[in-house]
Enzyme design. Structure first.
Site, PDB file in Angstrom:
ATOM      1  N   LEU A 158      32.150 -33.753  -4.279  1.00 40.17           N
ATOM      2  CA  LEU A 158      32.194 -33.962  -5.725  1.00 40.17           C
ATOM      3  C   LEU A 158      33.059 -35.181  -6.046  1.00 40.17           C
ATOM      4  O   LEU A 158      34.115 -35.367  -5.425  1.00 40.17           O
ATOM      5  CB  LEU A 158      32.762 -32.710  -6.390  1.00 40.17           C
ATOM      6  CG  LEU A 158      31.819 -31.513  -6.270  1.00 40.17           C
ATOM      7  CD1 LEU A 158      32.562 -30.207  -6.459  1.00 40.17           C
ATOM      8  CD2 LEU A 158      30.656 -31.644  -7.258  1.00 40.17           C
ATOM      9  N   ASN A 215      37.607 -23.977  -2.586  1.00 37.97           N
ATOM     10  CA  ASN A 215      36.505 -24.111  -1.638  1.00 37.97           C
ATOM     11  C   ASN A 215      36.767 -23.210  -0.444  1.00 37.97           C
ATOM     12  O   ASN A 215      37.919 -23.008  -0.048  1.00 37.97           O
ATOM     13  CB  ASN A 215      36.434 -25.576  -1.163  1.00 37.97           C
ATOM     14  CG  ASN A 215      35.322 -25.814  -0.160  1.00 37.97           C
ATOM     15  OD1 ASN A 215      34.182 -25.361  -0.352  1.00 37.97           O
ATOM     16  ND2 ASN A 215      35.629 -26.512   0.918  1.00 37.97           N
ATOM     17  N   HIS A 245      35.933 -22.918   3.608  1.00 43.45           N
ATOM     18  CA  HIS A 245      35.507 -23.822   4.686  1.00 43.45           C
ATOM     19  C   HIS A 245      35.598 -23.092   6.033  1.00 43.45           C
ATOM     20  O   HIS A 245      36.633 -22.480   6.336  1.00 43.45           O
ATOM     21  CB  HIS A 245      36.411 -25.062   4.699  1.00 43.45           C
ATOM     22  CG  HIS A 245      36.027 -26.028   5.760  1.00 43.45           C
ATOM     23  ND1 HIS A 245      34.964 -26.892   5.621  1.00 43.45           N
ATOM     24  CD2 HIS A 245      36.524 -26.239   7.004  1.00 43.45           C
ATOM     25  CE1 HIS A 245      34.839 -27.611   6.728  1.00 43.45           C
ATOM     26  NE2 HIS A 245      35.766 -27.233   7.585  1.00 43.45           N
TER      27      HIS A 245
HETATM   28  C1  GRF Z   1      29.988 -20.776   4.597  1.00 36.71           C
HETATM   29  O1  GRF Z   1      30.403 -20.555   5.913  1.00 36.71           O
HETATM   30  C2  GRF Z   1      30.744 -21.913   3.959  1.00 36.71           C
HETATM   31  O2  GRF Z   1      32.076 -21.968   4.305  1.00 36.71           O
HETATM   32  C3  GRF Z   1      30.002 -23.082   4.537  1.00 36.71           C
HETATM   33  O3  GRF Z   1      28.649 -22.713   4.420  1.00 36.71           O
HETATM   34  C4  GRF Z   1      28.557 -21.292   4.543  1.00 36.71           C
HETATM   35  C5  GRF Z   1      27.808 -20.779   3.356  1.00 36.71           C
HETATM   36  O4  GRF Z   1      27.352 -19.475   3.582  1.00 36.71           O
HETATM   37  N1  GRF Z   1      30.346 -24.317   3.910  1.00 36.71           N
HETATM   38  P1  GRF Z   1      26.672 -18.615   2.422  1.00 36.71           P
HETATM   39  O5  GRF Z   1      25.694 -19.521   1.685  1.00 36.71           O
HETATM   40  O6  GRF Z   1      27.754 -18.102   1.539  1.00 36.71           O
HETATM   41  O7  GRF Z   1      25.953 -17.514   3.146  1.00 36.71           O
END
Ligand code: GRF
Length: 193
Positions: free
Chosen positions: A92, A106, A108
């Protein structure tokens, strides 16, 4: 009651965990809307819980700034106290971040500062890491660099594929994200009116 907007790009399993947790009024937070940068399958979870959704696709705009401005307007329409990036796979621009941080978080899938970026699980495996995990952090102008709120460790199993490891990380990630949002809700309810 803490008002939350969640942004996603994919399957939305973290979103689902938040929808389930916040369905209990005692949780103290309510998801007002879910946004995405594409017609993500995860939006179905919001539909099931009767939560409004919006999709703002970059391809509909001349540049990234215009896209982010429209995304921000959609988010702000719901007057959130907290915006959660739950698998939102786009960076963003600073204007978007400045408008919402520190109430922009966020999740991660690594133990930051290790393995920032879009391929955290793949990168951890490629580096031969024996432990990785999840970090929930406040979003700042960098990529996965903001102040950390909570981390949880996951051990890497021998011979594990990226998909297998990511699924195990996500099991931990959902609980951690729910915990962090609960803490924001508790802070809000403990503030004088
Ligand atoms: C998560 O592990 C998030 O941290 C990463 O992508 C995944 C998304 O999973 N960036 P979901 O769409 O919530 O199943």
């Amino acid at each position: 009651m803490l008002s939350v907007v969640v942004l996603i790009s994919g399957s939305g399993s973290n979103l689902r965990a938040l929808l389930e947790a916040t369905a209990n009024p005692l949780f103290g937070a309510k998801i007002r809307a879910v946004g995405a940068d594409n017609p993500a399958t995860g939006l179905e979870h919001a539909d099931l819980f009767g939560v409004p959704t919006f999709v703002v696709e970059p391809s509909q705009f001349g540049n990234r700034e215009q896209w982010a401005e429209t995304l921000l307007a959609n988010v702000q329409h719901f007057e959130p106290d907290l915006v959660v990036l739950a698998g939102f796979m786009r960076i963003l621009p600073p204007e978007f971040v400045a408008a919402l941080t520190p109430n922009l978080i966020n999740t991660h899938p690594s133990l930051l500062p290790d393995f920032p970026g879009a391929h955290a699980v793949r990168d951890a495996l490629a580096a031969g890491a024996t432990r990785t995990g999840v970090t929930i952090h406040v979003v700042d102008e960098g990529v996965d660099t903001g102040p950390q709120l909570k981390q949880a460790e996951v051990l890497v199993l021998p011979g594990e594929t990226e998909a297998q490891l990511h699924e195990r990380i996500k099991l931990v990630e959902r609980d951690l994200l729910v915990d962090v949002v609960r803490e924001f809700a508790q802070q809000k309810t403990s503030l004088p009116a």
